[in-house]
Design a protein around this motif. Structure first.
Motif, PDB file in Angstrom:
ATOM      1  N   ALA A 127       0.775  -1.231   0.000  1.00 54.80           N
ATOM      2  CA  ALA A 127       0.000   0.000   0.000  1.00 54.80           C
ATOM      3  C   ALA A 127       0.803   1.276   0.000  1.00 54.80           C
ATOM      4  CB  ALA A 127      -0.974  -0.035   1.159  1.00 54.80           C
ATOM      5  N   ILE A 128       0.687   2.008   1.128  1.00 56.06           N
ATOM      6  CA  ILE A 128       1.190   3.376   1.198  1.00 56.06           C
ATOM      7  C   ILE A 128       2.712   3.417   1.084  1.00 56.06           C
ATOM      8  CG2 ILE A 128       1.112   5.480   2.584  1.00 56.06           C
ATOM      9  CD1 ILE A 128      -1.333   4.420   3.959  1.00 56.06           C
ATOM     10  N   GLY A 129       3.388   2.314   1.394  1.00 55.63           N
ATOM     11  CA  GLY A 129       4.836   2.304   1.307  1.00 55.63           C
ATOM     12  C   GLY A 129       5.337   2.635  -0.092  1.00 55.63           C
ATOM     13  N   HIS A 130       4.673   2.096  -1.108  1.00 54.30           N
ATOM     14  CA  HIS A 130       5.080   2.387  -2.483  1.00 54.30           C
ATOM     15  C   HIS A 130       4.900   3.865  -2.802  1.00 54.30           C
ATOM     16  CE1 HIS A 130       5.946   1.702  -6.661  1.00 54.30           C
ATOM     17  NE2 HIS A 130       4.750   2.104  -7.037  1.00 54.30           N
ATOM     18  N   LEU A 131       3.797   4.445  -2.336  1.00 57.03           N
ATOM     19  CA  LEU A 131       3.572   5.865  -2.569  1.00 57.03           C
ATOM     20  C   LEU A 131       4.605   6.720  -1.855  1.00 57.03           C
ATOM     21  CD1 LEU A 131      -0.322   6.070  -2.248  1.00 57.03           C
ATOM     22  CD2 LEU A 131       1.047   5.958  -4.309  1.00 57.03           C
ATOM     23  N   PHE A 132       4.909   6.373  -0.614  1.00 57.65           N
ATOM     24  CA  PHE A 132       5.906   7.123   0.145  1.00 57.65           C
ATOM     25  C   PHE A 132       7.270   7.085  -0.547  1.00 57.65           C
ATOM     26  CE2 PHE A 132       3.968   7.081   4.704  1.00 57.65           C
ATOM     27  CZ  PHE A 132       3.044   8.020   4.285  1.00 57.65           C
ATOM     28  N   VAL A 133       7.675   5.895  -1.004  1.00 56.29           N
ATOM     29  CA  VAL A 133       9.000   5.754  -1.610  1.00 56.29           C
ATOM     30  C   VAL A 133       9.088   6.549  -2.908  1.00 56.29           C
ATOM     31  CG1 VAL A 133      10.586   4.122  -2.696  1.00 56.29           C
ATOM     32  CG2 VAL A 133       9.492   3.552  -0.526  1.00 56.29           C
ATOM     33  N   VAL A 134       8.097   6.400  -3.772  1.00 57.12           N
ATOM     34  CA  VAL A 134       8.130   7.111  -5.054  1.00 57.12           C
ATOM     35  C   VAL A 134       8.087   8.620  -4.837  1.00 57.12           C
ATOM     36  CG1 VAL A 134       6.884   7.491  -7.211  1.00 57.12           C
ATOM     37  CG2 VAL A 134       7.122   5.182  -6.322  1.00 57.12           C
ATOM     38  N   ALA A 135       7.200   9.075  -3.943  1.00 53.56           N
ATOM     39  CA  ALA A 135       7.112  10.505  -3.671  1.00 53.56           C
ATOM     40  C   ALA A 135       8.384  11.026  -3.013  1.00 53.56           C
ATOM     41  CB  ALA A 135       5.903  10.790  -2.776  1.00 53.56           C
ATOM     42  N   GLY A 136       8.963  10.243  -2.093  1.00 50.83           N
ATOM     43  CA  GLY A 136      10.197  10.664  -1.446  1.00 50.83           C
ATOM     44  C   GLY A 136      11.354  10.762  -2.426  1.00 50.83           C
ATOM     45  N   LEU A 137      11.485   9.790  -3.321  1.00 46.80           N
ATOM     46  CA  LEU A 137      12.547   9.838  -4.323  1.00 46.80           C
ATOM     47  C   LEU A 137      12.372  11.027  -5.255  1.00 46.80           C
ATOM     48  CD1 LEU A 137      12.893   6.055  -5.277  1.00 46.80           C
ATOM     49  CD2 LEU A 137      14.471   7.436  -3.920  1.00 46.80           C
ATOM     50  N   ALA A 138      11.128  11.280  -5.675  1.00 47.67           N
ATOM     51  CA  ALA A 138      10.876  12.426  -6.552  1.00 47.67           C
ATOM     52  C   ALA A 138      11.198  13.740  -5.845  1.00 47.67           C
ATOM     53  CB  ALA A 138       9.424  12.413  -7.023  1.00 47.67           C
ATOM     54  N   ALA A 140      13.284  14.200  -3.284  1.00 48.00           N
ATOM     55  CA  ALA A 140      14.728  14.317  -3.083  1.00 48.00           C
ATOM     56  C   ALA A 140      15.438  14.684  -4.387  1.00 48.00           C
ATOM     57  CB  ALA A 140      15.284  13.011  -2.527  1.00 48.00           C
ATOM     58  N   ALA A 141      15.004  14.076  -5.509  1.00 52.61           N
ATOM     59  CA  ALA A 141      15.647  14.358  -6.791  1.00 52.61           C
ATOM     60  C   ALA A 141      15.429  15.803  -7.225  1.00 52.61           C
ATOM     61  CB  ALA A 141      15.124  13.400  -7.857  1.00 52.61           C
ATOM     62  N   THR A 142      14.231  16.329  -6.996  1.00 53.16           N
ATOM     63  CA  THR A 142      13.952  17.712  -7.380  1.00 53.16           C
ATOM     64  C   THR A 142      14.532  18.726  -6.405  1.00 53.16           C
ATOM     65  OG1 THR A 142      11.802  17.566  -6.242  1.00 53.16           O
ATOM     66  CG2 THR A 142      11.840  17.098  -8.597  1.00 53.16           C
ATOM     67  N   SER A 143      14.997  18.270  -5.250  1.00 51.62           N
ATOM     68  CA  SER A 143      15.584  19.170  -4.252  1.00 51.62           C
ATOM     69  C   SER A 143      17.106  19.182  -4.305  1.00 51.62           C
ATOM     70  CB  SER A 143      15.122  18.758  -2.847  1.00 51.62           C
ATOM     71  OG  SER A 143      13.720  18.828  -2.729  1.00 51.62           O
TER      72      SER A 143
END
Length: 257
Positions: A127-138, A140-143
């Motif tokens: 569930a939410i783990g996949h959303l957290f990881v993808v959103a966190g990577l995005a 971090a990459a944009t920051s």
């Protein structure tokens, strides 16, 4: 002319040896660094990123001059640089593990474990783990993750220069502290969902005691699902900003300063 060529050859050999020494640490860390070391990233892209980071970091650090590549391969530098690089990458990878654990805890608390599917190219996540990881990577990459990673490599040479040996006791103490910090962060990120689930279960128990004839499970299941989605929508930006702040703070002092 011959003297100039000899000087150029000596400079090229020194630059090659310096680049190879830096590549040992950078290449090992690149296998675990978030975004760059993901399983979905092709090996050629990882190698290109490792070479790019090596070209950035090498002029900024002091590397003892070796006589030859064979001398580096036969020395302790080869092993120690790879271990330091893996340790550096492992410290960053723990931030992704924290998001996965937080997502698993939040999903199990709010019964959202099977609503969102994981990507088939990576390890399945509830569930939410996949959303957290993808959103966190995005996020971090944009920051500016690439800039922070390069500066993190430079800072790592200030704490553990070339030739330094990472002691087993220090490594174990550092690893235990980082793992405990990762689990603490995961619980902190999942705490809104855990608190909401606790309130939901207490309320459900009170309603069941007050009206035993009511099928509270049929009434409560849609409520906890809707509440979990609303809470996910409202809290995710704030939770990920806290996670990004912790990641940037770690990148400033990757081995504790």
């Amino acid at each position: 002319m011959i003297e100039a060529l000899a000087q150029l050859l000596g400079f090229s050999q020194a630059a090659l040896l310096t680049g190879f020494t830096v590549f040992l640490r950078v290449g090992a860390a690149m296998a675990l660094i978030p975004a760059f070391g993901e399983q979905g990233v092709p090996a050629r892209i990882r190698l290109s990123a490792a070479l790019a980071f090596t070209a950035i970091v090498a002029p900024l650090v002091a590397v003892p001059q070796a006589t030859s590549l064979a001398g580096i391969a036969l020395s302790l530098t080869l092993f120690s640089e790879i271990v330091i690089g893996l340790t550096f990458g492992f410290g960053l990878r723990l931030f992704i593990f924290a998001l996965q654990v937080a997502g698993s805890m939040a999903a199990q608390s709010t019964s959202l474990a099977q609503i969102f599917g994981a990507s088939p190219n990576v390890d399945p996540q509830p569930a939410i783990g996949h959303l957290f990881v993808v959103a966190g990577l995005a996020l971090a990459a944009t920051s500016g993750l690439h800039v922070q990673v390069a500066m993190g490599f430079v800072e790592s040479y200030k704490v553990l220069p070339v030739g330094a040996v990472l002691g087993a006791g220090d490594a174990m103490e550092w690893g235990v502290s980082r793992v405990s910090a990762a689990f603490g962060m995961a619980f902190s990120l999942a705490s809104p969902f855990i608190i909401a689930a606790l309130i939901y279960n207490i309320a459900l128990g009170v309603i069941n005691r007050a009206m035993p004839q009511l099928m509270v499970a049929f009434v409560g299941a849609p409520a906890i699902t809707a509440g979990g989605l609303i809470l996910l929508f409202l809290s995710t930006p704030y939770l990920l900003s806290l996670w990004l702040t912790a990641l940037q703070r770690y990148m400033a002092t990757p081995f504790g300063g």
